[in-house]
Design a protein around this motif. Structure first.
Motif, PDB file in Angstrom:
ATOM      1  N   CYS A  31      76.934  38.053   5.888  1.00  0.00           N
ATOM      2  CA  CYS A  31      77.324  38.224   4.493  1.00  0.00           C
ATOM      3  C   CYS A  31      78.543  37.358   4.188  1.00  0.00           C
ATOM      4  O   CYS A  31      79.503  37.296   4.970  1.00  0.00           O
ATOM      5  CB  CYS A  31      77.647  39.701   4.238  1.00  0.00           C
ATOM      6  SG  CYS A  31      78.105  40.037   2.529  1.00  0.00           S
ATOM      7  N   HIS A  83      80.716  37.803   2.070  1.00  0.00           N
ATOM      8  CA  HIS A  83      81.906  38.553   1.637  1.00  0.00           C
ATOM      9  C   HIS A  83      82.862  38.695   2.816  1.00  0.00           C
ATOM     10  O   HIS A  83      83.788  37.920   2.957  1.00  0.00           O
ATOM     11  CB  HIS A  83      81.488  39.925   1.061  1.00  0.00           C
ATOM     12  CG  HIS A  83      82.644  40.748   0.595  1.00  0.00           C
ATOM     13  ND1 HIS A  83      82.753  42.087   0.855  1.00  0.00           N
ATOM     14  CD2 HIS A  83      83.758  40.400  -0.110  1.00  0.00           C
ATOM     15  CE1 HIS A  83      83.891  42.537   0.322  1.00  0.00           C
ATOM     16  NE2 HIS A  83      84.506  41.525  -0.269  1.00  0.00           N
ATOM     17  N   LEU A  84      82.564  39.637   3.714  1.00  0.00           N
ATOM     18  CA  LEU A  84      83.464  39.825   4.851  1.00  0.00           C
ATOM     19  C   LEU A  84      82.740  39.801   6.188  1.00  0.00           C
ATOM     20  O   LEU A  84      83.250  40.310   7.186  1.00  0.00           O
ATOM     21  CB  LEU A  84      84.255  41.133   4.690  1.00  0.00           C
ATOM     22  CG  LEU A  84      85.283  41.149   3.547  1.00  0.00           C
ATOM     23  CD1 LEU A  84      85.927  42.525   3.416  1.00  0.00           C
ATOM     24  CD2 LEU A  84      86.365  40.088   3.749  1.00  0.00           C
ATOM     25  N   GLY A  85      81.550  39.240   6.192  1.00  0.00           N
ATOM     26  CA  GLY A  85      80.916  38.950   7.477  1.00  0.00           C
ATOM     27  C   GLY A  85      80.009  39.999   8.088  1.00  0.00           C
ATOM     28  O   GLY A  85      79.659  39.878   9.266  1.00  0.00           O
ATOM     29  N   CYS A  86      79.623  41.028   7.368  1.00  0.00           N
ATOM     30  CA  CYS A  86      78.657  41.976   7.916  1.00  0.00           C
ATOM     31  C   CYS A  86      77.283  41.304   7.994  1.00  0.00           C
ATOM     32  O   CYS A  86      77.046  40.287   7.354  1.00  0.00           O
ATOM     33  CB  CYS A  86      78.543  43.219   7.030  1.00  0.00           C
ATOM     34  SG  CYS A  86      80.010  44.269   7.073  1.00  0.00           S
ATOM     35  N   CYS A  98      73.586  43.947   1.811  1.00  0.00           N
ATOM     36  CA  CYS A  98      74.712  44.176   2.717  1.00  0.00           C
ATOM     37  C   CYS A  98      75.314  45.535   2.396  1.00  0.00           C
ATOM     38  O   CYS A  98      75.860  45.729   1.310  1.00  0.00           O
ATOM     39  CB  CYS A  98      75.762  43.082   2.580  1.00  0.00           C
ATOM     40  SG  CYS A  98      77.092  43.333   3.783  1.00  0.00           S
ATOM     41  N   HIS A 109      79.732  46.517   1.513  1.00  0.00           N
ATOM     42  CA  HIS A 109      80.352  46.696   0.199  1.00  0.00           C
ATOM     43  C   HIS A 109      79.336  46.495  -0.918  1.00  0.00           C
ATOM     44  O   HIS A 109      79.703  46.269  -2.066  1.00  0.00           O
ATOM     45  CB  HIS A 109      81.543  45.754   0.012  1.00  0.00           C
ATOM     46  CG  HIS A 109      82.448  45.709   1.198  1.00  0.00           C
ATOM     47  ND1 HIS A 109      82.304  44.799   2.223  1.00  0.00           N
ATOM     48  CD2 HIS A 109      83.490  46.513   1.546  1.00  0.00           C
ATOM     49  CE1 HIS A 109      83.221  45.028   3.166  1.00  0.00           C
ATOM     50  NE2 HIS A 109      83.949  46.060   2.771  1.00  0.00           N
ATOM     51  N   SER A 141      76.472  44.107  -1.360  1.00  0.00           N
ATOM     52  CA  SER A 141      76.044  42.813  -1.908  1.00  0.00           C
ATOM     53  C   SER A 141      74.519  42.711  -1.821  1.00  0.00           C
ATOM     54  O   SER A 141      73.915  43.064  -0.805  1.00  0.00           O
ATOM     55  CB  SER A 141      76.684  41.658  -1.133  1.00  0.00           C
ATOM     56  OG  SER A 141      78.029  41.501  -1.516  1.00  0.00           O
TER      57      SER A 141
END
Ligand code: FES
Length: 182
Positions: free
Chosen positions: A120, A122-125, A144, A147, A149
Protein backbone atom coordinates in the motif's frame (compact mmCIF):
# COMPACT_ATOMS: atom_id res chain seq x y z
CA UNK A 1 67.64 -48.00 14.75
CA UNK A 2 65.22 -47.89 12.01
CA UNK A 3 64.35 -51.53 12.60
CA UNK A 4 63.90 -50.95 16.27
CA UNK A 5 62.11 -47.75 15.74
CA UNK A 6 59.96 -49.38 13.15
CA UNK A 7 59.34 -52.45 15.33
CA UNK A 8 58.69 -50.39 18.39
CA UNK A 9 56.82 -47.78 16.55
CA UNK A 10 54.84 -50.48 14.75
CA UNK A 11 53.07 -51.47 17.95
CA UNK A 12 52.62 -48.04 19.44
CA UNK A 13 52.48 -46.49 16.03
CA UNK A 14 49.49 -48.67 15.20
CA UNK A 15 47.69 -47.53 18.28
CA UNK A 16 48.77 -43.99 17.67
CA UNK A 17 47.66 -44.17 14.08
CA UNK A 18 44.28 -45.50 15.17
CA UNK A 19 43.99 -42.72 17.66
CA UNK A 20 45.05 -40.20 15.09
CA UNK A 21 42.69 -41.71 12.59
CA UNK A 22 39.80 -41.50 15.08
CA UNK A 23 40.80 -38.04 16.14
CA UNK A 24 41.02 -37.12 12.51
CA UNK A 25 37.59 -38.56 11.82
CA UNK A 26 36.11 -36.78 14.81
CA UNK A 27 37.77 -33.58 13.81
CA UNK A 28 36.65 -34.14 10.26
CA UNK A 29 33.06 -34.55 11.38
CA UNK A 30 33.26 -31.47 13.56
CA UNK A 31 34.94 -29.70 10.70
CA UNK A 32 32.14 -30.72 8.38
CA UNK A 33 29.57 -29.51 10.91
CA UNK A 34 31.30 -26.21 11.26
CA UNK A 35 31.80 -25.92 7.55
CA UNK A 36 28.04 -25.84 7.05
CA UNK A 37 27.76 -22.44 8.63
CA UNK A 38 30.18 -20.64 6.35
CA UNK A 39 28.53 -22.46 3.47
CA UNK A 40 25.01 -21.44 4.49
CA UNK A 41 26.34 -18.03 5.34
CA UNK A 42 27.89 -17.64 1.95
CA UNK A 43 24.62 -18.76 0.39
CA UNK A 44 22.69 -15.94 2.05
CA UNK A 45 24.28 -13.14 0.08
CA UNK A 46 23.72 -15.18 -3.07
CA UNK A 47 20.01 -15.44 -2.23
CA UNK A 48 19.89 -11.77 -1.37
CA UNK A 49 21.58 -10.88 -4.60
CA UNK A 50 19.11 -13.09 -6.41
CA UNK A 51 16.25 -11.44 -4.58
CA UNK A 52 17.63 -8.08 -5.54
CA UNK A 53 17.89 -8.89 -9.19
CA UNK A 54 14.96 -10.70 -10.71
CA UNK A 55 12.50 -13.52 -10.36
CA UNK A 56 10.98 -15.61 -13.14
CA UNK A 57 7.44 -16.88 -12.89
CA UNK A 58 5.80 -19.65 -14.87
CA UNK A 59 2.33 -18.29 -15.68
CA UNK A 60 0.95 -21.51 -17.16
CA UNK A 61 -0.72 -22.68 -13.93
CA UNK A 62 -2.36 -19.32 -13.26
CA UNK A 63 -5.97 -19.57 -14.41
CA UNK A 64 -8.00 -16.65 -15.73
CA UNK A 65 -9.38 -14.81 -12.72
CA UNK A 66 -6.65 -16.11 -10.42
CA UNK A 67 -4.30 -13.91 -8.44
CA UNK A 68 -0.93 -15.08 -7.19
CA UNK A 69 1.71 -13.45 -5.06
CA UNK A 70 5.44 -13.87 -5.55
CA UNK A 71 8.30 -12.42 -3.56
CA UNK A 72 10.71 -10.05 -5.20
CA UNK A 73 13.33 -7.98 -3.42
CA UNK A 74 11.65 -8.91 -0.17
CA UNK A 75 8.34 -7.46 -1.29
CA UNK A 76 5.14 -9.16 -2.40
CA UNK A 77 4.37 -8.81 -6.08
CA UNK A 78 0.76 -9.29 -7.08
CA UNK A 79 0.10 -10.99 -10.39
CA UNK A 80 -3.50 -10.85 -11.49
CA UNK A 81 -4.68 -12.90 -14.45
CA UNK A 82 -7.58 -10.60 -15.21
CA UNK A 83 -10.86 -11.70 -16.71
CA UNK A 84 -12.31 -9.85 -19.75
CA UNK A 85 -14.81 -8.21 -17.37
CA UNK A 86 -12.08 -6.96 -15.07
CA UNK A 87 -10.14 -5.59 -18.03
CA UNK A 88 -13.23 -3.75 -19.35
CA UNK A 89 -13.94 -2.33 -15.91
CA UNK A 90 -10.34 -1.18 -15.47
CA UNK A 91 -10.37 0.47 -18.90
CA UNK A 92 -13.77 2.09 -18.31
CA UNK A 93 -12.42 3.53 -15.06
CA UNK A 94 -9.77 5.45 -16.99
CA UNK A 95 -12.45 8.13 -17.20
CA UNK A 96 -13.15 8.16 -13.48
CA UNK A 97 -11.93 10.90 -11.19
CA UNK A 98 -8.53 9.41 -10.37
CA UNK A 99 -6.34 10.63 -7.53
CA UNK A 100 -3.21 9.43 -9.34
CA UNK A 101 -4.30 9.59 -12.99
CA UNK A 102 -2.99 6.80 -15.14
CA UNK A 103 -4.70 4.82 -17.88
CA UNK A 104 -5.02 1.09 -17.51
CA UNK A 105 -3.05 0.44 -20.66
CA UNK A 106 -0.13 2.41 -19.22
CA UNK A 107 -0.09 0.04 -16.26
CA UNK A 108 0.08 -3.25 -18.16
CA UNK A 109 2.08 -4.82 -20.97
CA UNK A 110 -0.66 -7.33 -21.71
CA UNK A 111 -4.18 -6.43 -20.66
CA UNK A 112 -4.83 -9.85 -19.10
CA UNK A 113 -1.80 -9.65 -16.80
CA UNK A 114 -1.65 -6.97 -14.13
CA UNK A 115 1.66 -6.99 -12.24
CA UNK A 116 2.16 -4.75 -9.21
CA UNK A 117 4.12 -4.41 -6.01
CA UNK A 118 1.62 -5.44 -3.33
CA UNK A 119 2.49 -2.71 -0.86
CA UNK A 120 0.00 0.00 0.00
CA UNK A 121 1.33 3.41 -0.98
CA UNK A 122 0.04 4.91 2.26
CA UNK A 123 2.12 3.31 5.00
CA UNK A 124 3.19 0.03 3.49
CA UNK A 125 0.63 -2.58 4.53
CA UNK A 126 -0.09 -5.44 2.17
CA UNK A 127 -3.57 -4.91 0.72
CA UNK A 128 -6.16 -7.68 0.74
CA UNK A 129 -7.73 -9.19 -2.35
CA UNK A 130 -5.16 -11.71 -3.47
CA UNK A 131 -6.89 -14.66 -1.83
CA UNK A 132 -10.33 -15.98 -2.62
CA UNK A 133 -12.82 -14.55 -0.14
CA UNK A 134 -10.75 -11.55 0.87
CA UNK A 135 -12.35 -8.12 0.50
CA UNK A 136 -11.44 -6.39 -2.76
CA UNK A 137 -12.72 -2.96 -1.80
CA UNK A 138 -15.38 -0.83 -3.39
CA UNK A 139 -13.75 -0.84 -6.83
CA UNK A 140 -13.16 -4.54 -7.32
CA UNK A 141 -9.41 -4.45 -6.91
CA UNK A 142 -7.67 -4.49 -3.55
CA UNK A 143 -8.47 -3.20 -0.10
CA UNK A 144 -5.92 -2.09 2.46
CA UNK A 145 -7.42 -2.72 5.89
CA UNK A 146 -4.82 -0.67 7.77
CA UNK A 147 -6.47 2.68 7.09
CA UNK A 148 -9.04 1.81 4.45
CA UNK A 149 -7.53 2.43 1.02
CA UNK A 150 -9.45 1.06 -1.96
CA UNK A 151 -7.68 0.19 -5.20
CA UNK A 152 -9.46 -0.59 -8.44
CA UNK A 153 -9.03 -3.44 -10.94
CA UNK A 154 -5.99 -1.66 -12.33
CA UNK A 155 -4.47 -1.18 -8.87
CA UNK A 156 -5.19 2.55 -8.91
CA UNK A 157 -6.00 4.33 -5.68
CA UNK A 158 -9.66 5.29 -5.66
CA UNK A 159 -10.56 5.96 -2.04
CA UNK A 160 -8.76 6.30 1.28
CA UNK A 161 -5.50 7.86 2.42
CA UNK A 162 -3.07 6.19 -0.01
CA UNK A 163 -1.62 8.87 -2.31
CA UNK A 164 -0.49 6.71 -5.24
CA UNK A 165 -1.50 3.77 -7.35
CA UNK A 166 0.07 0.42 -6.51
CA UNK A 167 3.51 0.49 -8.07
CA UNK A 168 4.16 -1.38 -11.29
CA UNK A 169 7.62 -2.94 -11.06
CA UNK A 170 10.04 -3.42 -13.92
CA UNK A 171 9.06 -6.65 -15.65
CA UNK A 172 9.03 -8.35 -19.01
CA UNK A 173 7.55 -11.37 -20.70
CA UNK A 174 10.31 -13.80 -21.68
CA UNK A 175 7.73 -15.67 -23.74
CA UNK A 176 3.95 -16.12 -23.68
CA UNK A 177 3.98 -17.92 -20.35
CA UNK A 178 7.09 -16.73 -18.53
CA UNK A 179 7.25 -13.48 -16.68
CA UNK A 180 10.40 -11.94 -15.29
CA UNK A 181 10.06 -9.34 -12.59
CA UNK A 182 13.13 -7.16 -12.16
S1 FES B 1 -1.16 1.49 4.91
FE1 FES B 1 -2.75 1.08 3.52
S2 FES B 1 -4.25 2.50 4.05
FE2 FES B 1 -2.65 2.96 5.37
Amino acid sequence: MSDTAHGHGGGDGGTRRDFLALAGAAFGAAGAGLALWPLIDSMNPAKDVLALSSVEIDLKPVAVGQRITVKWRGKPVFIDHRTPDQISKAQADDKADLKDPQSDKDRVKKAEWLVMVGVCTHLGCVPLGQKVGQPRGEFGGWFCPCHGSHYDASGRIRKGPAPKNLEVPVYSFLNDTTLRVG
